[in-house]
Design an enzyme around this catalytic site. Structure first.
Site, PDB file in Angstrom:
ATOM      1  N   ARG A 182       0.689  -1.303   0.275  1.00 57.73           N
ATOM      2  CA  ARG A 182       0.069   0.034   0.013  1.00 57.73           C
ATOM      3  C   ARG A 182       0.952   1.327  -0.063  1.00 57.73           C
ATOM      4  O   ARG A 182       1.797   1.280   0.810  1.00 57.73           O
ATOM      5  CB  ARG A 182      -0.836  -0.031   1.254  1.00 57.73           C
ATOM      6  N   GLU A 223      -3.061   7.785  -5.682  1.00 56.86           N
ATOM      7  CA  GLU A 223      -3.597   6.831  -6.917  1.00 56.86           C
ATOM      8  C   GLU A 223      -4.810   7.556  -7.463  1.00 56.86           C
ATOM      9  O   GLU A 223      -5.632   7.834  -7.049  1.00 56.86           O
ATOM     10  CB  GLU A 223      -3.709   5.495  -6.442  1.00 56.86           C
ATOM     11  N   HIS A 262      -0.620  -0.395  -9.765  1.00 59.16           N
ATOM     12  CA  HIS A 262      -1.232  -1.133  -8.817  1.00 59.16           C
ATOM     13  C   HIS A 262      -1.776  -2.401  -9.549  1.00 59.16           C
ATOM     14  O   HIS A 262      -3.161  -2.648  -9.726  1.00 59.16           O
ATOM     15  CB  HIS A 262      -2.581  -0.325  -8.202  1.00 59.16           C
TER      16      HIS A 262
HETATM   17  P1  NAD Z   1      -2.051 -10.361   5.201  1.00 60.01           P
HETATM   18  O1  NAD Z   1      -3.012  -9.812   6.368  1.00 60.01           O
HETATM   19  O2  NAD Z   1      -1.939 -11.878   5.200  1.00 60.01           O
HETATM   20  O3  NAD Z   1      -0.480 -10.088   5.997  1.00 60.01           O
HETATM   21  C1  NAD Z   1      -0.147  -8.473   6.578  1.00 60.01           C
HETATM   22  C2  NAD Z   1       0.972  -8.886   7.729  1.00 60.01           C
HETATM   23  O4  NAD Z   1       1.457  -7.593   8.095  1.00 60.01           O
HETATM   24  C3  NAD Z   1       0.116  -9.786   8.838  1.00 60.01           C
HETATM   25  O5  NAD Z   1       0.923 -10.835   9.162  1.00 60.01           O
HETATM   26  C4  NAD Z   1       0.309  -8.646   9.984  1.00 60.01           C
HETATM   27  O6  NAD Z   1       0.909  -9.246  11.431  1.00 60.01           O
HETATM   28  C5  NAD Z   1       1.475  -7.656   9.546  1.00 60.01           C
HETATM   29  N1  NAD Z   1       1.770  -6.570  10.154  1.00 60.01           N
HETATM   30  C6  NAD Z   1       0.685  -5.756  10.666  1.00 60.01           C
HETATM   31  N2  NAD Z   1       1.174  -4.660  11.346  1.00 60.01           N
HETATM   32  C7  NAD Z   1       2.421  -4.624  11.103  1.00 60.01           C
HETATM   33  C8  NAD Z   1       3.711  -3.961  11.707  1.00 60.01           C
HETATM   34  N3  NAD Z   1       3.422  -2.871  12.217  1.00 60.01           N
HETATM   35  N4  NAD Z   1       4.801  -4.511  11.272  1.00 60.01           N
HETATM   36  C9  NAD Z   1       5.088  -5.583  10.604  1.00 60.01           C
HETATM   37  N5  NAD Z   1       4.112  -6.294  10.144  1.00 60.01           N
HETATM   38  C10 NAD Z   1       2.783  -5.873  10.708  1.00 60.01           C
HETATM   39  O7  NAD Z   1      -2.221  -9.429   4.083  1.00 60.01           O
HETATM   40  P2  NAD Z   1      -1.610  -9.921   2.683  1.00 60.01           P
HETATM   41  O8  NAD Z   1      -2.899 -10.560   1.985  1.00 60.01           O
HETATM   42  O9  NAD Z   1      -0.265 -10.483   2.694  1.00 60.01           O
HETATM   43  O10 NAD Z   1      -1.504  -8.367   1.976  1.00 60.01           O
HETATM   44  C11 NAD Z   1      -0.155  -7.470   2.564  1.00 60.01           C
HETATM   45  C12 NAD Z   1      -0.558  -6.298   1.825  1.00 60.01           C
HETATM   46  O11 NAD Z   1      -0.641  -6.272   0.436  1.00 60.01           O
HETATM   47  C13 NAD Z   1      -1.859  -5.566   2.174  1.00 60.01           C
HETATM   48  O12 NAD Z   1      -1.562  -4.185   2.433  1.00 60.01           O
HETATM   49  C14 NAD Z   1      -2.763  -5.582   0.874  1.00 60.01           C
HETATM   50  O13 NAD Z   1      -3.744  -4.507   0.952  1.00 60.01           O
HETATM   51  C15 NAD Z   1      -1.871  -5.511  -0.140  1.00 60.01           C
HETATM   52  N6  NAD Z   1      -2.055  -6.108  -1.369  1.00 60.01           N
HETATM   53  C16 NAD Z   1      -1.581  -5.140  -2.615  1.00 60.01           C
HETATM   54  C17 NAD Z   1      -2.127  -5.956  -3.568  1.00 60.01           C
HETATM   55  C18 NAD Z   1      -1.540  -5.093  -4.866  1.00 60.01           C
HETATM   56  O14 NAD Z   1      -2.450  -5.003  -5.839  1.00 60.01           O
HETATM   57  N7  NAD Z   1      -0.425  -4.303  -4.835  1.00 60.01           N
HETATM   58  C19 NAD Z   1      -2.761  -7.025  -3.903  1.00 60.01           C
HETATM   59  C20 NAD Z   1      -3.131  -7.841  -2.556  1.00 60.01           C
HETATM   60  C21 NAD Z   1      -2.910  -7.308  -1.582  1.00 60.01           C
HETATM   61  C1  MLT Z   2      -6.053  -5.443  -2.636  1.00 63.68           C
HETATM   62  O1  MLT Z   2      -5.896  -5.218  -1.790  1.00 63.68           O
HETATM   63  O2  MLT Z   2      -6.518  -6.650  -2.889  1.00 63.68           O
HETATM   64  C2  MLT Z   2      -5.236  -5.062  -3.841  1.00 63.68           C
HETATM   65  O3  MLT Z   2      -5.497  -3.715  -3.828  1.00 63.68           O
HETATM   66  C3  MLT Z   2      -5.602  -5.611  -5.094  1.00 63.68           C
HETATM   67  C4  MLT Z   2      -6.885  -5.076  -6.009  1.00 63.68           C
HETATM   68  O4  MLT Z   2      -7.898  -5.234  -5.727  1.00 63.68           O
HETATM   69  O5  MLT Z   2      -6.368  -4.163  -6.960  1.00 63.68           O
END
Ligand code: NAD
Ligand code: MLT
Length: 314
Positions: free
Chosen positions: A234, A263, A282
């Site tokens: 993010r 964004e 993204h």
């Molecule tokens: P998840 O919930 O499985 O993992 C997130 C981890 O972060 C958890 O294990 C949590 O304990 C940890 N966390 C929370 N606070 C923290 C801190 N202060 N320091 C360190 N770790 C901490 O989530 P995920 O599915 O692995 O997603 C991770 C990130 O990726 C999210 O921000 C999600 O929105 C983002 N994401 C982005 C895209 C994209 O299109 N770029 C797609 C999917 C997810």
């Molecule tokens: C998400 O949090 O799953 C990501 O931002 C992916 C998306 O929907 O584009």
């Protein structure tokens, strides 16, 4: 039989939404061109709203959604939804936490390799007709240290791939146990150990108060010279202004970003203009598979809510 009305206001895989589209008691309207004003005007007649990340589900929208029972997010992050306002009104917010994990992990790995080998820059130069081999000397991943901040679904999948590339992997997550770290072959570390010891640092936390600017000027100052950083989680987890300075000073050799504080990112964002920074708009979850997966998951759970059946959420 009850007739539930569901509004889908962002592009979401119709193949994945089949269970919802085929349910006899559900009418689904797919309207991905609504302006914020029109959304406010129409939302009152819907029982559920299904979004990806474009639609901003503000407190105003939730207030106007007098019949809303649930808001579904086809993806992980619910930061485009005012969850507090929804909770106050008794509207259930669900997401699809698993369906795009692998796609986002693979995108992160593609960015990691591209960053190490300057592939986007070299591609752009050759497409412009310039056969330049001197400017694009990269580094190997082999033997380097990767620091992972946030060791949840995506962070742990990135670790598996990094280990296959013979990287040493340091992981920080408040919920990571020594047993799990050992089982996965990573070294449980503090943020400080990662900041000071890693050659590459990738963030995979949610954007919350505690993670806003998790990497800022103070951390950049303590990093190894020539460190490379990635954010496919993010915008805002890495302080963009501090990153610009760290890249311009040469402290950070390069960065790979899929997400931005604002964004869509434009040329007004200085990171977009820096040669050492590679960027994608993204795209982490933008694969055919991930989009079908998240639509299946969120569609199924939304149907359970509308039918007053038990439902699953993150
Ligand atoms: P998840 O919930 O499985 O993992 C997130 C981890 O972060 C958890 O294990 C949590 O304990 C940890 N966390 C929370 N606070 C923290 C801190 N202060 N320091 C360190 N770790 C901490 O989530 P995920 O599915 O692995 O997603 C991770 C990130 O990726 C999210 O921000 C999600 O929105 C983002 N994401 C982005 C895209 C994209 O299109 N770029 C797609 C999917 C997810
Ligand atoms: C998400 O949090 O799953 C990501 O931002 C992916 C998306 O929907 O584009």
């Amino acid at each position: 039989m009850a007739n539930f009305r569901v509004l889908v206001s962002d592009p979401i895989s119709e193949q994945g939404l089949a269970s919802l589209l085929e349910a006899e008691e559900v009418t689904v309207d797919i309207r991905t061109d609504l302006t914020p004003d029109t959304l406010l005007q129409v939302i009152g007649s819907y029982d559920a709203l299904l979004v990806r990340s474009q639609t901003k589900v503000t407190a105003e929208v939730i207030q106007a959604g007098v019949n809303l029972r649930a808001i579904g997010r086809a993806g992980v992050g619910v930061d485009n939804i005012d969850v507090t306002a929804a909770t106050q009104r008794g509207v259930i917010v669900i997401n699809a936490p698993d369906g795009n994990t692998i796609s986002t992990c693979e995108h992160t790995f593609a960015m990691l390799l591209s960053l190490a080998r300057k592939i986007p820059q070299a591609h752009g130069r050759l497409k412009a007709g310039d056969w330049d081999r001197k400017s694009f000397v990269g580094v190997e991943l082999n033997g380097k240290t990767l620091g992972i901040l946030g060791f949840g679904r995506i962070g742990s999948e990135v670790a598996k791939r990094a280990l296959a590339f013979n990287m040493r992997v340091l992981a920080y997550d408040p919920f990571l146990t020594r047993e799990r770290a050992e089982k996965l072959g990573v070294i449980m570390s503090s943020i400080e150990e990662i900041v000071e010891g890693a050659d590459f640092i990738t963030v995979h936390t949610p954007l919350i108060k505690e993670t806003k600017h998790l990497l800022s000027s103070e951390q950049f100052a303590r990093m190894k010279p020539g460190v490379r950083v990635l954010n496919c989680a993010r915008g805002g987890i890495i302080d963009e202004a501090a990153l610009v300075e760290a890249v311009q000073s040469g402290k950070v050799a390069g960065a790979a970003l899929d997400v931005f504080e604002v964004e869509p990112a434009t040329l007004a964002n200085r990171l977009v203009q820096l040669d050492e920074v590679i960027i994608t708009p993204h795209l982490g979850a933008s694969t055919e598979e991930a989009q079908i997966n998240v639509a299946i998951d969120v569609g199924r759970e939304l149907l359970h809510i509308l039918r007053d059946q038990s439902f699953k959420n993150a």
